[in-house]
Write an enzyme that holds these catalytic residues in place. Structure first.
Site, PDB file in Angstrom:
ATOM      1  N   HIS A   1       0.352   9.753 -38.224  1.00 31.69           N
ATOM      2  CA  HIS A   1       0.087  10.936 -38.177  1.00 31.69           C
ATOM      3  C   HIS A   1       0.859  11.738 -36.900  1.00 31.69           C
ATOM      4  O   HIS A   1       0.756  12.896 -36.255  1.00 31.69           O
ATOM      5  CB  HIS A   1      -1.751  11.219 -38.064  1.00 31.69           C
ATOM      6  CG  HIS A   1      -2.416  10.778 -38.256  1.00 31.69           C
ATOM      7  ND1 HIS A   1      -2.554  11.536 -39.808  1.00 31.69           N
ATOM      8  CD2 HIS A   1      -3.227   8.929 -38.248  1.00 31.69           C
ATOM      9  CE1 HIS A   1      -3.656  10.329 -40.253  1.00 31.69           C
ATOM     10  NE2 HIS A   1      -3.614   9.412 -39.958  1.00 31.69           N
TER      11      HIS A   1
ATOM     12  N   ARG B   1       0.295  -0.955  -0.042  1.00 31.83           N
ATOM     13  CA  ARG B   1       0.159   0.110  -0.112  1.00 31.83           C
ATOM     14  C   ARG B   1       0.528   1.483   0.405  1.00 31.83           C
ATOM     15  O   ARG B   1       0.506   3.139   0.002  1.00 31.83           O
ATOM     16  CB  ARG B   1      -1.084   0.202   1.725  1.00 31.83           C
ATOM     17  CG  ARG B   1      -1.788  -1.122   1.015  1.00 31.83           C
ATOM     18  CD  ARG B   1      -2.801  -1.218   2.690  1.00 31.83           C
ATOM     19  NE  ARG B   1      -3.970   0.193   2.391  1.00 31.83           N
ATOM     20  CZ  ARG B   1      -4.814   0.171   1.583  1.00 31.83           C
ATOM     21  NH1 ARG B   1      -5.153  -1.444   1.091  1.00 31.83           N
ATOM     22  NH2 ARG B   1      -5.499   1.426   2.210  1.00 31.83           N
TER      23      ARG B   1
ATOM     24  N   GLU C   1       5.971   1.095 -16.468  1.00 32.19           N
ATOM     25  CA  GLU C   1       5.778   0.994 -15.012  1.00 32.19           C
ATOM     26  C   GLU C   1       6.720   0.165 -14.250  1.00 32.19           C
ATOM     27  O   GLU C   1       7.404   0.911 -12.582  1.00 32.19           O
ATOM     28  CB  GLU C   1       3.742   0.458 -14.456  1.00 32.19           C
ATOM     29  CG  GLU C   1       3.020   0.429 -13.172  1.00 32.19           C
ATOM     30  CD  GLU C   1       1.871  -0.188 -13.216  1.00 32.19           C
ATOM     31  OE1 GLU C   1       2.171  -1.144 -14.178  1.00 32.19           O
ATOM     32  OE2 GLU C   1       1.639   0.279 -12.527  1.00 32.19           O
TER      33      GLU C   1
ATOM     34  N   ASN D   1      -4.319   6.813   7.199  1.00 31.43           N
ATOM     35  CA  ASN D   1      -4.134   6.404   5.351  1.00 31.43           C
ATOM     36  C   ASN D   1      -5.286   7.327   5.032  1.00 31.43           C
ATOM     37  O   ASN D   1      -6.458   7.705   5.655  1.00 31.43           O
ATOM     38  CB  ASN D   1      -4.453   5.162   5.053  1.00 31.43           C
ATOM     39  CG  ASN D   1      -5.026   5.025   3.944  1.00 31.43           C
ATOM     40  OD1 ASN D   1      -4.205   5.156   3.122  1.00 31.43           O
ATOM     41  ND2 ASN D   1      -5.516   3.781   3.917  1.00 31.43           N
ATOM     42  N   GLY D   2      -5.063   8.094   4.263  1.00 29.03           N
ATOM     43  CA  GLY D   2      -5.989   9.465   3.640  1.00 29.03           C
ATOM     44  C   GLY D   2      -5.230  10.723   3.590  1.00 29.03           C
ATOM     45  O   GLY D   2      -3.927  10.837   3.660  1.00 29.03           O
TER      46      GLY D   2
ATOM     47  N   LYS E   1      -0.064   0.542  -4.540  1.00 27.15           N
ATOM     48  CA  LYS E   1      -0.715  -0.731  -5.117  1.00 27.15           C
ATOM     49  C   LYS E   1      -2.715   0.422  -4.892  1.00 27.15           C
ATOM     50  O   LYS E   1      -3.107   0.367  -6.521  1.00 27.15           O
ATOM     51  CB  LYS E   1      -0.800  -1.616  -4.050  1.00 27.15           C
ATOM     52  CG  LYS E   1      -2.535  -2.848  -4.575  1.00 27.15           C
ATOM     53  CD  LYS E   1      -1.902  -3.904  -5.956  1.00 27.15           C
ATOM     54  CE  LYS E   1      -2.663  -4.595  -6.773  1.00 27.15           C
ATOM     55  NZ  LYS E   1      -2.400  -4.592  -8.342  1.00 27.15           N
TER      56      LYS E   1
HETATM   57  O1  M6R Z   1      -7.683  -0.824  -7.626  1.00 24.99           O
HETATM   58  P1  M6R Z   1      -8.330   0.433  -9.430  1.00 24.99           P
HETATM   59  O2  M6R Z   1      -8.302  -1.082 -10.522  1.00 24.99           O
HETATM   60  O3  M6R Z   1      -8.920   0.684  -9.409  1.00 24.99           O
HETATM   61  O4  M6R Z   1      -6.550   0.843  -9.569  1.00 24.99           O
HETATM   62  C1  M6R Z   1      -6.658   1.551 -10.700  1.00 24.99           C
HETATM   63  C2  M6R Z   1      -4.580   2.049 -11.184  1.00 24.99           C
HETATM   64  O5  M6R Z   1      -4.543   2.307 -10.108  1.00 24.99           O
HETATM   65  C3  M6R Z   1      -4.164   0.399 -11.339  1.00 24.99           C
HETATM   66  O6  M6R Z   1      -4.749  -0.542 -12.387  1.00 24.99           O
HETATM   67  C4  M6R Z   1      -3.279   1.539 -12.152  1.00 24.99           C
HETATM   68  O7  M6R Z   1      -2.789   1.764 -13.491  1.00 24.99           O
HETATM   69  C5  M6R Z   1      -1.819  -0.252 -11.678  1.00 24.99           C
HETATM   70  N1  M6R Z   1      -1.089   0.063 -11.401  1.00 24.99           N
HETATM   71  C6  M6R Z   1      -1.228  -0.895 -12.997  1.00 24.99           C
HETATM   72  O8  M6R Z   1      -0.983  -1.705 -12.899  1.00 24.99           O
END
Ligand code: M6R
Length: 615
Positions: free
Chosen positions: A511, A27, A495, A100-101, A610
């Protein structure tokens, strides 16, 4: 985007906090810290990871029966020890807070508290919470009441845990807009951002709801809800038994979670589709009891999501239009929520999210409701998430916990779910004959095996990865439903390997982006054997003629041959409608192996986390 855990027990809770933090590290991993009550509050913080915190704690022989801990994804204030949680307030008697937040009005509260003589030692919004509670504690003389009073002043999202030096026999925890749950154990009570952190001590879990404030003692607990009333009303919450297994959250024989999750995809998809794999026909009820009524009234689809989940939505648009004959738009949640969007009557709004906690997706769905959209459906991997609770209809991807920051099995299970939804809507709209439906079910039934076959390209992909590892840029090309798959491939590569990668619809190349092509630019193309293959081949010629290096993932039967500077890996079979799902696999493997070659942190890429629970 941070992880928090707290414990009060008959035994030393430090090992529990550390094990919990290591489970929550996905997280956020900018810093880690803990505080225990033991003749005062003993705090240990580091800008390193949880492993580093464990070393410090061992050296300092930190122990205690009550404590809270935190792993941080930095928002306010850079990653540093003084910005690491827990944060303190108070001189003679201290309180400690983990959070958290994001507190949106932290500046106003900071100014007010400074005027009352509070001194701030960090740039975080969290320290504001600590001082505010200390300020209110002077008036109420009771920590529980002081927390409740403080929450009425906070705007934004929070999950917090608080302990007090004076009375270390309790932890106060509260949530609004960020996940938090309680664990009820034999030896004590616990609080954490997710159940995986508490599996070590208990499976008995209470999911706190919006506005809940809990007091945890060693052998008792109480929960009140302060959403509409300052000191709240006592509430009863159901105790759930967590069915998480150690196998699901452990690495097993794998080196990385991303690797494990890539190889889990056949099983994850089979679990997600379980209810139709043995069926003769698909019932709308798998999306919820009101699905039949809502689907009958649906004549338009609006999909809202972020990142990888957004890419799943983009693929679904092709399916919705082609198979179900439904107009479909797909929106990035962070954009949609601030647009002057117009509600089209009869629209089903679909929120897609692995975590179900993505702040932008949740806000965008709320906004869709505000502008007049009546019905929503959540596609999500976490049963107790805010998204699942918020939507009228729901479908759970049963991918199991996804811990690697780069999303893999969540994506393919989202695609499988969206295909299932498309077939359901198509059937209700009489776009499919009984025979068509049977063929679709047969295709879905075959999907886990087809995924297994797709994984077999790994040795060839590994070879390519060596060449990519030296590059700084890459282009990804696709057409039709494979264009979003190219976008997903580029996202995965950038990523976790930090190579700059961009995806284009192959027809767009001339293009503008063609100007980037030279002999140093790898161009990855997805070449399924579909009606656009001829067009794609022309696009590839344009790259070839300009000295570009082409890396093509083709269907087994795609009529395309390797030549100088044109390299091909063929998937084991050609699977028609399932093709976008299968073509995802080699792209995930490519990103993974390039990252390995470059020695980056595959599961915890820099600057990311995450669950993106902040805007
Ligand atoms: O938990 P979510 O599916 O809503 O998350 C959306 C994005 O943050 C998530 O897919 C992010 O793009 C990933 N790290 C891509 O691998």
């Amino acid at each position: 985007m941070c992880g928090i855990i707290g414990a009060i027990s008959n035994a030393n809770i430090v090992p529990i906090l550390l094990e919990g933090l290591s489970r929550l590290e996905y997280r956020g991993y900018d810093s880690a810290g803990l505080v225990v009550a033991n003749h005062g509050l003993q705090r240990v913080r580091t800008t390193g990871r949880v492993a580093e915190l464990s070393n410090l704690v061992a050296t300092q022989k930190t122990q205690g029966f009550t404590g809270i801990a935190h792993t941080r994804w930095a928002t306010h204030g850079k990653p540093s020890e003084h910005n690491a949680h827990p944060h303190f307030s108070g001189k003679e008697t201290k309180i400690a807070v983990v959070h958290n937040g994001i507190i949106e009005n932290h500046e106003a509260i900071r100014t007010k508290l400074q005027q009352h003589g509070f001194h701030f030692s960090s740039e975080t919004d969290t320290e504001v919470i600590a001082h505010l509670i200390a300020f209110n504690l002077k008036q109420t003389t009771d920590l529980f009441k002081a927390v409740c009073l403080s929450l009425t002043e906070l705007q934004g999202a929070y999950a917090i845990a608080v302990i007090e030096e004076e009375n270390p026999e309790r932890i106060i925890a509260a949530r609004k807009g960020a996940p938090l749950l309680l664990g009820l154990g034999k030896e004590g009570h616990y609080v954490a951002s997710d159940a995986s952190a508490l599996l070590q001590v208990t499976r008995d879990i209470i999911y706190l709801e919006e506005g809940d404030v809990a007091e945890l003692n060693r052998h008792s607990y109480k929960i009140v809800n302060c959403l509409h009333h300052q000191f709240g009303e006592p509430v009863q919450r159901i105790v759930h038994e967590s069915h998480l297994t150690n196998e699901a959250i452990g690495l097993g024989t794998y080196t990385h979670y991303m690797q494990k999750e890539i190889f889990e995809q056949p099983g994850a998809v089979a679990n997600t589709l379980e209810m139709v794999l043995n069926a003769e026909s698909i019932s709308p009820n798998i999306f919820g009891s009101k699905a039949e009524k809502i689907f009958s009234a649906t004549n338009n689809i609006l999909i809202i999501a972020c990142g990888t989940s957004y890419h799943a939505g983009l693929v679904a648009r092709y399916w919705m239009e082609t198979i179900a004959g439904l107009p479909c738009s797909v929106e990035i949640a962070s954009e949609y929520r601030y647009r002057d969007a117009i509600a089209v009557p009869g629209t089903l709004v679909i929120g897609i999210s692995q975590s179900g906690e993505t702040a932008d997706t949740l806000a965008a769905l709320n906004y869709a409701k505000e502008v007049g959209h009546q019905y929503s459906l959540a596609i999500c991997n976490v049963p107790e998430s805010a998204l699942i609770r918020q939507a009228d209809l729901r479908f759970l991807t049963r991918a199991g916990p996804e811990i690697g920051v780069a999303s893999t099995k969540a994506f393919t299970t989202q695609l499988a779910s969206l295909l299932l939804l498309t077939v359901t809507l198509a059937k209700m709209r009489k776009k499919l004959t009984i025979n068509d439906e049977k063929q679709m079910i047969a295709a879905l039934r075959h999907l886990p095996i087809a995924l297994q076959h797709a994984l077999q390209v790994e040795p060839q992909v590994k070879d390519w990865a060596k060449r990519f590892a030296e590059k700084n840029h890459a282009l990804f090309l696709g057409r039709g439903a494979h264009y979003p798959i190219a976008m997903e491939g580029a996202l995965k590569l950038k990523e976790i390997s930090y190579i700059h990668a961009e995806a284009y619809a192959a027809g767009e190349l001339k293009h503008g982006p063609l100007a980037l092509v030279d002999n140093d630019m790898p161009v990855v193309a997805i070449a399924p054997n579909d009606q656009l293959l001829g067009k794609l081949k022309s696009n590839l010629q344009e790259v070839h003629a300009r000295g570009g290096r082409l890396y093509v993932f083709a269907d087994a039967d795609a009529n395309i041959e390797s030549s100088e500077h044109l390299y091909i890996i063929r998937l084991a079979e050609h699977t028609g409608i399932l093709s976008p799902i299968l073509h995802t696999i080699p792209l995930q493997l490519l990103a993974y192996h390039v990252a390995l070659e470059r020695g980056t942190d595959v599961d915890k890429p820099r600057n990311l986390a995450k669950a993106v629970t902040v805007e």
